[in-house]
Write a protein that holds these residues in place. Structure first.
Motif, PDB file in Angstrom:
ATOM      1  N   MET B   1      34.701  45.402  50.026  1.00  0.00           N
ATOM      2  CA  MET B   1      34.944  44.533  48.883  1.00  0.00           C
ATOM      3  C   MET B   1      36.038  45.132  48.000  1.00  0.00           C
ATOM      4  N   GLY B   2      37.258  45.095  48.470  1.00  0.00           N
ATOM      5  CA  GLY B   2      38.351  45.592  47.642  1.00  0.00           C
ATOM      6  C   GLY B   2      38.797  44.561  46.622  1.00  0.00           C
ATOM      7  N   ALA B   3      38.989  43.334  47.100  1.00  0.00           N
ATOM      8  CA  ALA B   3      39.521  42.281  46.238  1.00  0.00           C
ATOM      9  C   ALA B   3      38.581  41.997  45.064  1.00  0.00           C
ATOM     10  N   GLY B   4      37.290  42.000  45.320  1.00  0.00           N
ATOM     11  CA  GLY B   4      36.324  41.720  44.264  1.00  0.00           C
ATOM     12  C   GLY B   4      36.398  42.735  43.134  1.00  0.00           C
ATOM     13  N   HIS B   5      36.470  44.024  43.514  1.00  0.00           N
ATOM     14  CA  HIS B   5      36.571  45.072  42.494  1.00  0.00           C
ATOM     15  C   HIS B   5      37.862  44.920  41.688  1.00  0.00           C
ATOM     16  N   PHE B   6      38.970  44.707  42.383  1.00  0.00           N
ATOM     17  CA  PHE B   6      40.271  44.595  41.708  1.00  0.00           C
ATOM     18  C   PHE B   6      40.321  43.354  40.809  1.00  0.00           C
ATOM     19  N   ALA B   7      39.711  42.267  41.289  1.00  0.00           N
ATOM     20  CA  ALA B   7      39.720  41.024  40.500  1.00  0.00           C
ATOM     21  C   ALA B   7      38.949  41.206  39.194  1.00  0.00           C
ATOM     22  N   LEU B   8      37.843  41.926  39.274  1.00  0.00           N
ATOM     23  CA  LEU B   8      37.075  42.216  38.064  1.00  0.00           C
ATOM     24  C   LEU B   8      37.933  43.003  37.078  1.00  0.00           C
ATOM     25  N   ALA B   9      38.688  43.957  37.606  1.00  0.00           N
ATOM     26  CA  ALA B   9      39.569  44.777  36.757  1.00  0.00           C
ATOM     27  C   ALA B   9      40.621  43.901  36.069  1.00  0.00           C
ATOM     28  N   ALA B  10      41.242  43.004  36.831  1.00  0.00           N
ATOM     29  CA  ALA B  10      42.287  42.139  36.261  1.00  0.00           C
ATOM     30  C   ALA B  10      41.698  41.213  35.195  1.00  0.00           C
ATOM     31  N   GLY B  11      40.535  40.660  35.491  1.00  0.00           N
ATOM     32  CA  GLY B  11      39.902  39.743  34.539  1.00  0.00           C
ATOM     33  C   GLY B  11      39.500  40.428  33.249  1.00  0.00           C
ATOM     34  N   LEU B  12      39.238  41.719  33.334  1.00  0.00           N
ATOM     35  CA  LEU B  12      38.784  42.473  32.161  1.00  0.00           C
ATOM     36  C   LEU B  12      39.875  42.662  31.118  1.00  0.00           C
ATOM     37  N   LYS B  13      41.133  42.385  31.472  1.00  0.00           N
ATOM     38  CA  LYS B  13      42.210  42.475  30.476  1.00  0.00           C
ATOM     39  C   LYS B  13      41.896  41.610  29.254  1.00  0.00           C
ATOM     40  N   ARG B  14      41.133  40.544  29.497  1.00  0.00           N
ATOM     41  CA  ARG B  14      40.758  39.644  28.409  1.00  0.00           C
ATOM     42  C   ARG B  14      40.017  40.404  27.302  1.00  0.00           C
ATOM     43  N   TRP B  15      39.221  41.394  27.711  1.00  0.00           N
ATOM     44  CA  TRP B  15      38.423  42.146  26.736  1.00  0.00           C
ATOM     45  C   TRP B  15      38.982  43.548  26.486  1.00  0.00           C
ATOM     46  N   ALA B  16      39.956  43.946  27.270  1.00  0.00           N
ATOM     47  CA  ALA B  16      40.537  45.292  27.111  1.00  0.00           C
ATOM     48  C   ALA B  16      42.048  45.223  27.272  1.00  0.00           C
ATOM     49  N   PRO B  17      42.720  44.456  26.383  1.00  0.00           N
ATOM     50  CA  PRO B  17      44.155  44.228  26.589  1.00  0.00           C
ATOM     51  C   PRO B  17      44.997  45.494  26.486  1.00  0.00           C
ATOM     52  N   GLY B  92      37.087  54.285  26.564  1.00  0.00           N
ATOM     53  CA  GLY B  92      36.218  55.122  27.397  1.00  0.00           C
ATOM     54  C   GLY B  92      35.004  54.363  27.886  1.00  0.00           C
ATOM     55  N   TRP B  93      34.414  53.569  26.986  1.00  0.00           N
ATOM     56  CA  TRP B  93      33.230  52.788  27.390  1.00  0.00           C
ATOM     57  C   TRP B  93      33.598  51.730  28.428  1.00  0.00           C
ATOM     58  N   ILE B  94      34.772  51.122  28.248  1.00  0.00           N
ATOM     59  CA  ILE B  94      35.186  50.095  29.213  1.00  0.00           C
ATOM     60  C   ILE B  94      35.413  50.722  30.592  1.00  0.00           C
ATOM     61  N   VAL B  95      36.057  51.891  30.605  1.00  0.00           N
ATOM     62  CA  VAL B  95      36.271  52.573  31.891  1.00  0.00           C
ATOM     63  C   VAL B  95      34.928  52.963  32.508  1.00  0.00           C
ATOM     64  N   THR B  96      34.011  53.461  31.690  1.00  0.00           N
ATOM     65  CA  THR B  96      32.680  53.812  32.209  1.00  0.00           C
ATOM     66  C   THR B  96      32.023  52.589  32.867  1.00  0.00           C
ATOM     67  N   GLY B  97      32.056  51.477  32.154  1.00  0.00           N
ATOM     68  CA  GLY B  97      31.442  50.263  32.683  1.00  0.00           C
ATOM     69  C   GLY B  97      32.113  49.770  33.947  1.00  0.00           C
ATOM     70  N   VAL B 146      38.088  36.596  42.806  1.00  0.00           N
ATOM     71  CA  VAL B 146      39.558  36.629  42.813  1.00  0.00           C
ATOM     72  C   VAL B 146      40.127  35.506  41.948  1.00  0.00           C
ATOM     73  N   LEU B 147      39.592  34.304  42.113  1.00  0.00           N
ATOM     74  CA  LEU B 147      40.098  33.169  41.333  1.00  0.00           C
ATOM     75  C   LEU B 147      39.797  33.357  39.841  1.00  0.00           C
ATOM     76  N   SER B 148      38.576  33.787  39.544  1.00  0.00           N
ATOM     77  CA  SER B 148      38.210  33.996  38.133  1.00  0.00           C
ATOM     78  C   SER B 148      39.066  35.085  37.506  1.00  0.00           C
ATOM     79  N   GLY B 149      39.213  36.209  38.214  1.00  0.00           N
ATOM     80  CA  GLY B 149      39.998  37.324  37.683  1.00  0.00           C
ATOM     81  C   GLY B 149      41.446  36.936  37.463  1.00  0.00           C
ATOM     82  N   SER B 150      42.015  36.182  38.403  1.00  0.00           N
ATOM     83  CA  SER B 150      43.420  35.768  38.288  1.00  0.00           C
ATOM     84  C   SER B 150      43.610  34.831  37.097  1.00  0.00           C
ATOM     85  N   ILE B 151      42.700  33.885  36.957  1.00  0.00           N
ATOM     86  CA  ILE B 151      42.815  32.916  35.856  1.00  0.00           C
ATOM     87  C   ILE B 151      42.648  33.615  34.505  1.00  0.00           C
ATOM     88  N   LEU B 152      41.657  34.506  34.417  1.00  0.00           N
ATOM     89  CA  LEU B 152      41.440  35.238  33.163  1.00  0.00           C
ATOM     90  C   LEU B 152      42.661  36.081  32.817  1.00  0.00           C
TER      91      LEU B 152
END
Lengths: 34, 197
Positions: B1-17, B92-97, B146-152
């Motif tokens: 599950m590479g894409a899933g992990h990376f997509a979560l990271a990309a989507g998280l920019k919304r909360w960790a710009p 730090g907390w965001i990276v931990t999570g 992937v779709l959610s992360g890209s859109i976010l």
């Protein structure tokens, strides 16, 4: 091997393109409902 | 599950710009990065269930240190502590999570091969919900990520103000270039993974 290659590209190219955007000026998530 | 992990990271920019994308991506994959090092050292390993047909999600992974519940928590805490030196306590907390989110996503797809304690101390039950046993369902979940992360990611980038001295057109072009590249690479990771390339 291809997934690893694309992941590396994502890290390098995606990461570089991301740094060209001015995320430091983002006014969210402090104003999520604007 | 590479894409899933990376997509979560990309989507998280919304909360960790303010955390760079490469930091988020690296954090989301840190457990596997350490796994690769330990794999090369012969400490952790993986075995194909059907060696004649190795494919998407077709492996039992003996990652008894990096992918143990306690091991993952310790790695996540250490990474968060390190990240807080550069990006503050919030970063730090965001990276931990995000580091620990890898374990949670893996819990969904792995067959029961993830121990609770490092080196499977105490021979406690191994964890894993086994979604990889239904590859189509697993691929669907990853595609949704992937779709959610890209859109976010795109929606967050599109909300950024235009920097002084830059025209809105150039800003839009940069946002589109970054967002499309992220989306395409996420899809390529997923497709090549599912096809076993």
């Amino acid at each position: 091997m291809l997934p690893l290659l694309f992941m590396l590209l994502m890290l390098v190219i995606g990461g570089w393109l991301d740094t060209r955007l001015n995320w430091q000026q983002a006014d969210f998530p402090t104003q999520p409902h604007r | 599950m590479g894409a899933g992990h990376f997509a979560l990271a990309a989507g998280l920019k919304r909360w960790a710009p303010r955390l760079p994308l490469w930091v988020l991506i690296f954090s989301s994959y840190l457990l596997d990065v350490i796994f690769i090092v330990l794999f090369a050292a012969g400490i952790e390993s993986l075995a194909q269930i059907d060696p004649a047909n190795p494919g998407y999600g077709g492996a039992i992974i003996h990652a008894y240190y990096t992918h143990s519940l306690v091991g993952a928590l310790l790695i996540a805490a250490a990474a968060g502590l390190l990240a807080s030196r550069w990006w503050g306590r919030g970063g730090g907390w965001i990276v931990t999570g995000l580091v620990f989110s890898h374990w949670l996503l893996d819990l969904v797809v792995h067959r029961p091969d993830m121990p609770i304690l490092p080196d499977n101390l105490g021979n406690l039950p191994l964890l894993g919900l086994g979604l990889w046993q239904v590859p189509a369902a697993s691929a669907f979940v990853e595609l949704a990520l992937v779709l959610s992360g890209s859109i976010l990611y795109y929606r967050s980038a599109a909300r950024l103000p235009t920097p002084t001295g830059m025209t809105p057109a150039v800003q839009r072009q940069r946002v589109l270039t970054a967002s499309v590249t992220v989306a395409v690479l996420l899809l390529l990771i997923l497709i090549s993974d599912v096809m076993g390339l």
